[in-house]
Motif scaffolding. Structure first.
Motif, PDB file in Angstrom:
ATOM      1  N   VAL A 113      -6.159   1.374 -20.923  1.00 28.06           N
ATOM      2  CA  VAL A 113      -4.782   1.498 -20.453  1.00 28.06           C
ATOM      3  C   VAL A 113      -4.530   0.314 -19.528  1.00 28.06           C
ATOM      4  O   VAL A 113      -5.207   0.164 -18.514  1.00 28.06           O
ATOM      5  CB  VAL A 113      -4.564   2.824 -19.689  1.00 28.06           C
ATOM      6  N   ALA A 114      -3.574  -0.527 -19.879  1.00 23.83           N
ATOM      7  CA  ALA A 114      -3.292  -1.712 -19.072  1.00 23.83           C
ATOM      8  C   ALA A 114      -2.390  -1.348 -17.898  1.00 23.83           C
ATOM      9  O   ALA A 114      -1.417  -0.609 -18.063  1.00 23.83           O
ATOM     10  CB  ALA A 114      -2.623  -2.781 -19.931  1.00 23.83           C
ATOM     11  N   PRO A 115      -2.698  -1.864 -16.707  1.00 23.54           N
ATOM     12  CA  PRO A 115      -1.818  -1.613 -15.564  1.00 23.54           C
ATOM     13  C   PRO A 115      -0.481  -2.333 -15.731  1.00 23.54           C
ATOM     14  O   PRO A 115      -0.375  -3.325 -16.445  1.00 23.54           O
ATOM     15  CB  PRO A 115      -2.600  -2.176 -14.376  1.00 23.54           C
ATOM     16  N   VAL A 116       0.529  -1.797 -15.054  1.00 23.35           N
ATOM     17  CA  VAL A 116       1.861  -2.415 -15.060  1.00 23.35           C
ATOM     18  C   VAL A 116       2.150  -2.925 -13.649  1.00 23.35           C
ATOM     19  O   VAL A 116       1.403  -2.656 -12.706  1.00 23.35           O
ATOM     20  CB  VAL A 116       2.944  -1.417 -15.533  1.00 23.35           C
ATOM     21  N   ARG A 117       3.253  -3.658 -13.491  1.00 23.39           N
ATOM     22  CA  ARG A 117       3.574  -4.277 -12.204  1.00 23.39           C
ATOM     23  C   ARG A 117       3.646  -3.267 -11.062  1.00 23.39           C
ATOM     24  O   ARG A 117       3.255  -3.570  -9.940  1.00 23.39           O
ATOM     25  CB  ARG A 117       4.868  -5.066 -12.307  1.00 23.39           C
ATOM     26  N   ALA A 118       4.127  -2.077 -11.322  1.00 27.04           N
ATOM     27  CA  ALA A 118       4.192  -1.061 -10.260  1.00 27.04           C
ATOM     28  C   ALA A 118       2.792  -0.708  -9.766  1.00 27.04           C
ATOM     29  O   ALA A 118       2.591  -0.488  -8.568  1.00 27.04           O
ATOM     30  CB  ALA A 118       4.916   0.187 -10.764  1.00 27.04           C
ATOM     31  N   HIS A 119       1.814  -0.677 -10.673  1.00 26.82           N
ATOM     32  CA  HIS A 119       0.420  -0.429 -10.265  1.00 26.82           C
ATOM     33  C   HIS A 119      -0.091  -1.569  -9.394  1.00 26.82           C
ATOM     34  O   HIS A 119      -0.788  -1.349  -8.409  1.00 26.82           O
ATOM     35  CB  HIS A 119      -0.497  -0.292 -11.485  1.00 26.82           C
ATOM     36  N   HIS A 120       0.257  -2.803  -9.762  1.00 31.21           N
ATOM     37  CA  HIS A 120      -0.186  -3.969  -8.981  1.00 31.21           C
ATOM     38  C   HIS A 120       0.332  -3.885  -7.555  1.00 31.21           C
ATOM     39  O   HIS A 120      -0.413  -4.116  -6.595  1.00 31.21           O
ATOM     40  CB  HIS A 120       0.309  -5.277  -9.618  1.00 31.21           C
ATOM     41  N   ALA A 121       1.603  -3.572  -7.404  1.00 27.55           N
ATOM     42  CA  ALA A 121       2.194  -3.476  -6.069  1.00 27.55           C
ATOM     43  C   ALA A 121       1.583  -2.330  -5.278  1.00 27.55           C
ATOM     44  O   ALA A 121       1.291  -2.465  -4.084  1.00 27.55           O
ATOM     45  CB  ALA A 121       3.714  -3.307  -6.183  1.00 27.55           C
ATOM     46  N   GLU A 122       1.352  -1.198  -5.932  1.00 24.48           N
ATOM     47  CA  GLU A 122       0.759  -0.045  -5.264  1.00 24.48           C
ATOM     48  C   GLU A 122      -0.666  -0.331  -4.790  1.00 24.48           C
ATOM     49  O   GLU A 122      -1.090   0.125  -3.729  1.00 24.48           O
ATOM     50  CB  GLU A 122       0.769   1.151  -6.221  1.00 24.48           C
ATOM     51  N   ALA A 123      -1.396  -1.103  -5.578  1.00 21.13           N
ATOM     52  CA  ALA A 123      -2.802  -1.374  -5.260  1.00 21.13           C
ATOM     53  C   ALA A 123      -2.997  -2.537  -4.294  1.00 21.13           C
ATOM     54  O   ALA A 123      -4.085  -2.689  -3.728  1.00 21.13           O
ATOM     55  CB  ALA A 123      -3.565  -1.660  -6.555  1.00 21.13           C
ATOM     56  N   ALA A 124      -1.976  -3.352  -4.063  1.00 18.50           N
ATOM     57  CA  ALA A 124      -2.124  -4.546  -3.223  1.00 18.50           C
ATOM     58  C   ALA A 124      -2.663  -4.235  -1.826  1.00 18.50           C
ATOM     59  O   ALA A 124      -3.545  -4.954  -1.345  1.00 18.50           O
ATOM     60  CB  ALA A 124      -0.808  -5.305  -3.138  1.00 18.50           C
ATOM     61  N   PRO A 125      -2.217  -3.176  -1.140  1.00 20.85           N
ATOM     62  CA  PRO A 125      -2.790  -2.889   0.186  1.00 20.85           C
ATOM     63  C   PRO A 125      -4.292  -2.590   0.129  1.00 20.85           C
ATOM     64  O   PRO A 125      -5.025  -2.914   1.066  1.00 20.85           O
ATOM     65  CB  PRO A 125      -2.005  -1.660   0.669  1.00 20.85           C
ATOM     66  N   LEU A 126      -4.740  -2.017  -0.980  1.00 28.39           N
ATOM     67  CA  LEU A 126      -6.172  -1.740  -1.127  1.00 28.39           C
ATOM     68  C   LEU A 126      -6.951  -3.052  -1.271  1.00 28.39           C
ATOM     69  O   LEU A 126      -8.026  -3.208  -0.694  1.00 28.39           O
ATOM     70  CB  LEU A 126      -6.423  -0.826  -2.326  1.00 28.39           C
ATOM     71  N   THR A 127      -6.399  -3.992  -2.022  1.00 33.16           N
ATOM     72  CA  THR A 127      -7.052  -5.299  -2.158  1.00 33.16           C
ATOM     73  C   THR A 127      -7.080  -6.018  -0.817  1.00 33.16           C
ATOM     74  O   THR A 127      -8.095  -6.614  -0.447  1.00 33.16           O
ATOM     75  CB  THR A 127      -6.353  -6.156  -3.230  1.00 33.16           C
ATOM     76  N   ARG A 128      -5.977  -5.945  -0.070  1.00 42.74           N
ATOM     77  CA  ARG A 128      -5.969  -6.551   1.265  1.00 42.74           C
ATOM     78  C   ARG A 128      -7.054  -5.932   2.144  1.00 42.74           C
ATOM     79  O   ARG A 128      -7.719  -6.631   2.909  1.00 42.74           O
ATOM     80  CB  ARG A 128      -4.591  -6.387   1.928  1.00 42.74           C
ATOM     81  N   HIS A 129      -7.240  -4.625   2.027  1.00 46.19           N
ATOM     82  CA  HIS A 129      -8.283  -3.967   2.822  1.00 46.19           C
ATOM     83  C   HIS A 129      -9.673  -4.455   2.403  1.00 46.19           C
ATOM     84  O   HIS A 129     -10.534  -4.695   3.250  1.00 46.19           O
ATOM     85  CB  HIS A 129      -8.179  -2.447   2.714  1.00 46.19           C
ATOM     86  N   VAL A 130      -9.889  -4.601   1.101  1.00 44.81           N
ATOM     87  CA  VAL A 130     -11.173  -5.131   0.626  1.00 44.81           C
ATOM     88  C   VAL A 130     -11.429  -6.502   1.241  1.00 44.81           C
ATOM     89  O   VAL A 130     -12.530  -6.789   1.715  1.00 44.81           O
ATOM     90  CB  VAL A 130     -11.215  -5.202  -0.919  1.00 44.81           C
ATOM     91  N   LEU A 131     -10.408  -7.353   1.265  1.00 43.79           N
ATOM     92  CA  LEU A 131     -10.568  -8.689   1.852  1.00 43.79           C
ATOM     93  C   LEU A 131     -10.994  -8.583   3.317  1.00 43.79           C
ATOM     94  O   LEU A 131     -11.831  -9.362   3.781  1.00 43.79           O
ATOM     95  CB  LEU A 131      -9.273  -9.492   1.731  1.00 43.79           C
ATOM     96  N   SER A 132     -10.464  -7.613   4.027  1.00 41.38           N
ATOM     97  CA  SER A 132     -10.818  -7.451   5.447  1.00 41.38           C
ATOM     98  C   SER A 132     -12.254  -6.962   5.623  1.00 41.38           C
ATOM     99  O   SER A 132     -12.840  -7.149   6.691  1.00 41.38           O
ATOM    100  CB  SER A 132      -9.844  -6.487   6.134  1.00 41.38           C
ATOM    101  N   LEU A 133     -12.816  -6.341   4.590  1.00 38.43           N
ATOM    102  CA  LEU A 133     -14.194  -5.842   4.651  1.00 38.43           C
ATOM    103  C   LEU A 133     -15.222  -6.892   4.240  1.00 38.43           C
ATOM    104  O   LEU A 133     -16.423  -6.635   4.305  1.00 38.43           O
ATOM    105  CB  LEU A 133     -14.352  -4.604   3.757  1.00 38.43           C
ATOM    106  N   LEU A 134     -14.754  -8.063   3.806  1.00 39.21           N
ATOM    107  CA  LEU A 134     -15.644  -9.125   3.319  1.00 39.21           C
ATOM    108  C   LEU A 134     -15.492 -10.354   4.225  1.00 39.21           C
ATOM    109  O   LEU A 134     -14.804 -11.323   3.879  1.00 39.21           O
ATOM    110  CB  LEU A 134     -15.301  -9.473   1.863  1.00 39.21           C
ATOM    111  N   PRO A 135     -16.144 -10.351   5.383  1.00 38.21           N
ATOM    112  CA  PRO A 135     -15.912 -11.408   6.381  1.00 38.21           C
ATOM    113  C   PRO A 135     -16.398 -12.791   5.970  1.00 38.21           C
ATOM    114  O   PRO A 135     -15.947 -13.788   6.531  1.00 38.21           O
ATOM    115  CB  PRO A 135     -16.682 -10.908   7.602  1.00 38.21           C
ATOM    116  N   GLU A 136     -17.312 -12.892   5.003  1.00 35.51           N
ATOM    117  CA  GLU A 136     -17.843 -14.198   4.580  1.00 35.51           C
ATOM    118  C   GLU A 136     -17.075 -14.799   3.413  1.00 35.51           C
ATOM    119  O   GLU A 136     -17.417 -15.884   2.931  1.00 35.51           O
ATOM    120  CB  GLU A 136     -19.327 -14.057   4.196  1.00 35.51           C
TER     121      GLU A 136
END
Length: 195
Positions: A113-136
């Protein structure tokens, strides 16, 4: 070079036992909280965890993730195998990478099942959080069109490199895509060294 090893029950069981190893403990504890609402596969302890210098941002968990429980180069499918081979050729050490999905929750347990743009926008805060957990972290490789479409929603200034999706179908019908993917990983390796 071993591929598809998470298809073996004993390997999978050992990997599950390592889910809270120190380098991935904070990542997978967070995944456990996410999974209480929507099941999300774990970070693989065979990767770099919080020490990762390159994030490979994939599209969304494939059907095998629901079997193995991991976003992993060792998942028993040809896409993971192709990505493993490309990483090997690029010289980017596995201990310097982490894998995550632009839409991290399982959408395809019963099929693709391919994600759609609404899924991308909904998931963006989670990706930002992942970036904050990867300090290197020094670079992000956007693996596939959906990851590339999702990235602007994230709003990060990290260097990014577009990589074609490493599915066998894509590489078979567009043979030049494997070379383009390898170049993206080589660029990411250089960025990881420069930071």
């Amino acid at each position: 070079m071993q591929t598809r090893s998470l298809g073996l029950p004993d390997v999978r069981q050992a990997r599950v036992a390592q889910r809270l190893a120190p380098h991935v403990a904070s990542l997978n504890a967070w995944v456990d909280r996410l999974s209480a609402e929507r099941w999300t596969p774990s970070f693989d302890p065979a990767d770099g965890g919080v020490g990762a210098r390159v994030l490979l941002l994939l599209e969304s968990p494939g059907p095998t993730a629901s079997v193995t429980g991991f976003v992993s180069l060792d998942n028993p499918n040809a896409t993971a195998e192709n990505l493993t081979c490309l990483l090997h050729l690029s010289g980017l050490p596995r201990k310097q990478i982490a894998l995550w999905n632009a839409v991290p929750w399982q959408m395809s347990a019963g099929g693709v099942v391919a994600p759609v743009r609404a899924h991308h926008a909904e998931a963006a805060p989670l990706t930002r959080h992942v970036l904050s957990l990867l300090p290197e972290l020094r670079a992000v490789v956007l693996v596939g069109r959906h990851a590339q479409v999702a990235w602007p929603h994230v709003g990060s200034s990290l260097p990014t490199f577009a990589c074609p999706h490493p599915s066998p179908q894509n590489f078979h019908t567009r043979r030049e895509e494997a070379g383009t993917a390898l170049l993206a990983l080589l660029d990411a390796r250089r960025a990881a060294r420069s930071g």
